[in-house]
Design a protein around this motif. Structure first.
Motif, PDB file in Angstrom:
ATOM      1  N   CYS A   1       0.852  -1.199   0.000  1.00 28.00           N
ATOM      2  CA  CYS A   1       0.000   0.000   0.000  1.00 28.00           C
ATOM      3  C   CYS A   1       0.886   1.247   0.000  1.00 28.00           C
ATOM      4  O   CYS A   1       0.628   2.201  -0.741  1.00 28.00           O
ATOM      5  CB  CYS A   1      -0.908   0.022   1.221  1.00 28.00           C
ATOM      6  N   ALA A   2       1.934   1.223   0.811  1.00 31.30           N
ATOM      7  CA  ALA A   2       2.863   2.360   0.879  1.00 31.30           C
ATOM      8  C   ALA A   2       3.552   2.582  -0.466  1.00 31.30           C
ATOM      9  O   ALA A   2       3.718   3.718  -0.904  1.00 31.30           O
ATOM     10  CB  ALA A   2       3.894   2.133   1.978  1.00 31.30           C
ATOM     11  N   ARG A   3       3.932   1.498  -1.116  1.00 26.17           N
ATOM     12  CA  ARG A   3       4.569   1.624  -2.432  1.00 26.17           C
ATOM     13  C   ARG A   3       3.587   2.228  -3.434  1.00 26.17           C
ATOM     14  O   ARG A   3       3.957   3.099  -4.219  1.00 26.17           O
ATOM     15  CB  ARG A   3       5.058   0.256  -2.900  1.00 26.17           C
ATOM     16  N   TRP A   4       2.326   1.766  -3.428  1.00 25.59           N
ATOM     17  CA  TRP A   4       1.303   2.331  -4.309  1.00 25.59           C
ATOM     18  C   TRP A   4       1.125   3.819  -4.002  1.00 25.59           C
ATOM     19  O   TRP A   4       1.030   4.640  -4.910  1.00 25.59           O
ATOM     20  CB  TRP A   4      -0.028   1.588  -4.147  1.00 25.59           C
ATOM     21  N   ASN A   5       1.100   4.150  -2.722  1.00 30.72           N
ATOM     22  CA  ASN A   5       0.951   5.552  -2.320  1.00 30.72           C
ATOM     23  C   ASN A   5       2.098   6.412  -2.838  1.00 30.72           C
ATOM     24  O   ASN A   5       1.889   7.566  -3.227  1.00 30.72           O
ATOM     25  CB  ASN A   5       0.846   5.679  -0.799  1.00 30.72           C
ATOM     26  N   ASP A   6       3.299   5.876  -2.856  1.00 32.76           N
ATOM     27  CA  ASP A   6       4.461   6.622  -3.364  1.00 32.76           C
ATOM     28  C   ASP A   6       4.449   6.755  -4.881  1.00 32.76           C
ATOM     29  O   ASP A   6       4.752   7.822  -5.410  1.00 32.76           O
ATOM     30  CB  ASP A   6       5.769   5.930  -2.948  1.00 32.76           C
ATOM     31  N   GLU A   7       4.096   5.677  -5.576  1.00 33.07           N
ATOM     32  CA  GLU A   7       4.236   5.638  -7.031  1.00 33.07           C
ATOM     33  C   GLU A   7       2.999   6.095  -7.802  1.00 33.07           C
ATOM     34  O   GLU A   7       3.126   6.672  -8.882  1.00 33.07           O
ATOM     35  CB  GLU A   7       4.596   4.215  -7.474  1.00 33.07           C
ATOM     36  N   ILE A   8       1.823   5.819  -7.290  1.00 34.54           N
ATOM     37  CA  ILE A   8       0.600   6.059  -8.050  1.00 34.54           C
ATOM     38  C   ILE A   8      -0.267   7.172  -7.453  1.00 34.54           C
ATOM     39  O   ILE A   8      -0.813   7.999  -8.194  1.00 34.54           O
ATOM     40  CB  ILE A   8      -0.248   4.767  -8.155  1.00 34.54           C
ATOM     41  N   ALA A   9      -0.429   7.185  -6.152  1.00 39.46           N
ATOM     42  CA  ALA A   9      -1.373   8.112  -5.511  1.00 39.46           C
ATOM     43  C   ALA A   9      -1.219   9.566  -5.940  1.00 39.46           C
ATOM     44  O   ALA A   9      -2.221  10.228  -6.200  1.00 39.46           O
ATOM     45  CB  ALA A   9      -1.297   7.985  -3.994  1.00 39.46           C
ATOM     46  N   PRO A  10       0.013  10.100  -6.061  1.00 36.68           N
ATOM     47  CA  PRO A  10       0.120  11.519  -6.428  1.00 36.68           C
ATOM     48  C   PRO A  10      -0.431  11.840  -7.824  1.00 36.68           C
ATOM     49  O   PRO A  10      -0.930  12.944  -8.047  1.00 36.68           O
ATOM     50  CB  PRO A  10       1.623  11.796  -6.377  1.00 36.68           C
ATOM     51  N   ILE A  11      -0.363  10.888  -8.738  1.00 38.85           N
ATOM     52  CA  ILE A  11      -0.818  11.174 -10.104  1.00 38.85           C
ATOM     53  C   ILE A  11      -2.205  10.603 -10.405  1.00 38.85           C
ATOM     54  O   ILE A  11      -2.828  11.001 -11.386  1.00 38.85           O
ATOM     55  CB  ILE A  11       0.196  10.647 -11.152  1.00 38.85           C
ATOM     56  N   TYR A  12      -2.689   9.709  -9.569  1.00 44.02           N
ATOM     57  CA  TYR A  12      -3.956   9.030  -9.848  1.00 44.02           C
ATOM     58  C   TYR A  12      -5.098   9.995 -10.181  1.00 44.02           C
ATOM     59  O   TYR A  12      -5.762   9.830 -11.207  1.00 44.02           O
ATOM     60  CB  TYR A  12      -4.343   8.104  -8.696  1.00 44.02           C
ATOM     61  N   PRO A  13      -5.364  11.008  -9.363  1.00 43.11           N
ATOM     62  CA  PRO A  13      -6.511  11.880  -9.675  1.00 43.11           C
ATOM     63  C   PRO A  13      -6.319  12.735 -10.926  1.00 43.11           C
ATOM     64  O   PRO A  13      -7.275  13.313 -11.429  1.00 43.11           O
ATOM     65  CB  PRO A  13      -6.656  12.751  -8.429  1.00 43.11           C
TER      66      PRO A  13
ATOM     67  N   GLY B   1      -3.467  -6.814  -4.899  1.00 45.92           N
ATOM     68  CA  GLY B   1      -2.045  -6.584  -4.759  1.00 45.92           C
ATOM     69  C   GLY B   1      -1.562  -5.437  -5.627  1.00 45.92           C
ATOM     70  O   GLY B   1      -2.326  -4.828  -6.368  1.00 45.92           O
ATOM     71  N   TYR B   2      -0.293  -5.155  -5.493  1.00 41.05           N
ATOM     72  CA  TYR B   2       0.344  -4.108  -6.294  1.00 41.05           C
ATOM     73  C   TYR B   2       1.723  -4.608  -6.688  1.00 41.05           C
ATOM     74  O   TYR B   2       2.580  -4.833  -5.843  1.00 41.05           O
ATOM     75  CB  TYR B   2       0.465  -2.797  -5.516  1.00 41.05           C
ATOM     76  N   ALA B   3       1.901  -4.809  -7.991  1.00 43.65           N
ATOM     77  CA  ALA B   3       3.175  -5.325  -8.496  1.00 43.65           C
ATOM     78  C   ALA B   3       3.887  -4.317  -9.383  1.00 43.65           C
ATOM     79  O   ALA B   3       4.747  -4.690 -10.168  1.00 43.65           O
ATOM     80  CB  ALA B   3       2.932  -6.621  -9.258  1.00 43.65           C
ATOM     81  N   GLY B   4       3.503  -3.072  -9.281  1.00 40.42           N
ATOM     82  CA  GLY B   4       4.159  -2.034 -10.065  1.00 40.42           C
ATOM     83  C   GLY B   4       3.184  -1.270 -10.940  1.00 40.42           C
ATOM     84  O   GLY B   4       2.029  -1.649 -11.110  1.00 40.42           O
ATOM     85  N   GLN B   5       3.688  -0.164 -11.492  1.00 41.31           N
ATOM     86  CA  GLN B   5       2.846   0.747 -12.259  1.00 41.31           C
ATOM     87  C   GLN B   5       2.240   0.117 -13.505  1.00 41.31           C
ATOM     88  O   GLN B   5       1.048   0.309 -13.781  1.00 41.31           O
ATOM     89  CB  GLN B   5       3.660   1.978 -12.645  1.00 41.31           C
ATOM     90  N   ASP B   6       3.027  -0.593 -14.290  1.00 46.64           N
ATOM     91  CA  ASP B   6       2.503  -1.182 -15.525  1.00 46.64           C
ATOM     92  C   ASP B   6       1.373  -2.169 -15.234  1.00 46.64           C
ATOM     93  O   ASP B   6       0.332  -2.168 -15.902  1.00 46.64           O
ATOM     94  CB  ASP B   6       3.608  -1.872 -16.316  1.00 46.64           C
ATOM     95  N   PHE B   7       1.578  -2.997 -14.242  1.00 50.95           N
ATOM     96  CA  PHE B   7       0.562  -3.964 -13.815  1.00 50.95           C
ATOM     97  C   PHE B   7      -0.715  -3.234 -13.416  1.00 50.95           C
ATOM     98  O   PHE B   7      -1.803  -3.557 -13.886  1.00 50.95           O
ATOM     99  CB  PHE B   7       1.127  -4.771 -12.638  1.00 50.95           C
ATOM    100  N   PHE B   8      -0.586  -2.238 -12.562  1.00 51.63           N
ATOM    101  CA  PHE B   8      -1.751  -1.525 -12.049  1.00 51.63           C
ATOM    102  C   PHE B   8      -2.538  -0.839 -13.161  1.00 51.63           C
ATOM    103  O   PHE B   8      -3.739  -1.049 -13.312  1.00 51.63           O
ATOM    104  CB  PHE B   8      -1.332  -0.505 -10.988  1.00 51.63           C
ATOM    105  N   TRP B   9      -1.852  -0.007 -13.950  1.00 48.81           N
ATOM    106  CA  TRP B   9      -2.551   0.754 -14.997  1.00 48.81           C
ATOM    107  C   TRP B   9      -3.158  -0.164 -16.042  1.00 48.81           C
ATOM    108  O   TRP B   9      -4.278   0.072 -16.505  1.00 48.81           O
ATOM    109  CB  TRP B   9      -1.619   1.764 -15.655  1.00 48.81           C
TER     110      TRP B   9
END
Length: 95
Positions: free
Chosen positions: A10-22, A71-79
């Protein structure tokens, strides 16, 4: 987003995705709502199955689950998976 305190993914997602998600098209189509995994579900949510892992991202349409990412396995996986869910859910305004 189902999360729990101390979840390193969750912390990794917050660092990598959360700032740009919205700021993304996907973020505008599927607003982020954070939910502690140990808290009771909203009565209007119809999930396909119990959420076990954090983070788990559940896309709801009219309260009904349309898809999830466990889960969260990185930006490419998530998007990639989020785009698939939104397309299937009919949330893609482009057609």
């Amino acid at each position: 987003m189902f999360e729990r305190p101390g979840c390193r993914w969750c912390a990794r997602w917050n660092d990598e995705i959360a700032p740009i998600y919205p700021l993304t098209d996907a973020g505008r189509r599927a607003a982020l709502l954070r939910h502690d995994i140990s808290a009771a579900l909203a009565p209007e949510w119809e999930l396909e199955r119990k959420v076990v892992f954090t983070p788990t991202f559940v896309v709801l349409e009219d309260g009904r689950e349309m898809g999830r990412i466990e889960g969260y396995a990185g930006q490419d996986f998530f998007w990639g998976f989020l785009d698939q869910i939104l397309e299937t859910a009919g949330k893609d305004d482009d057609g």
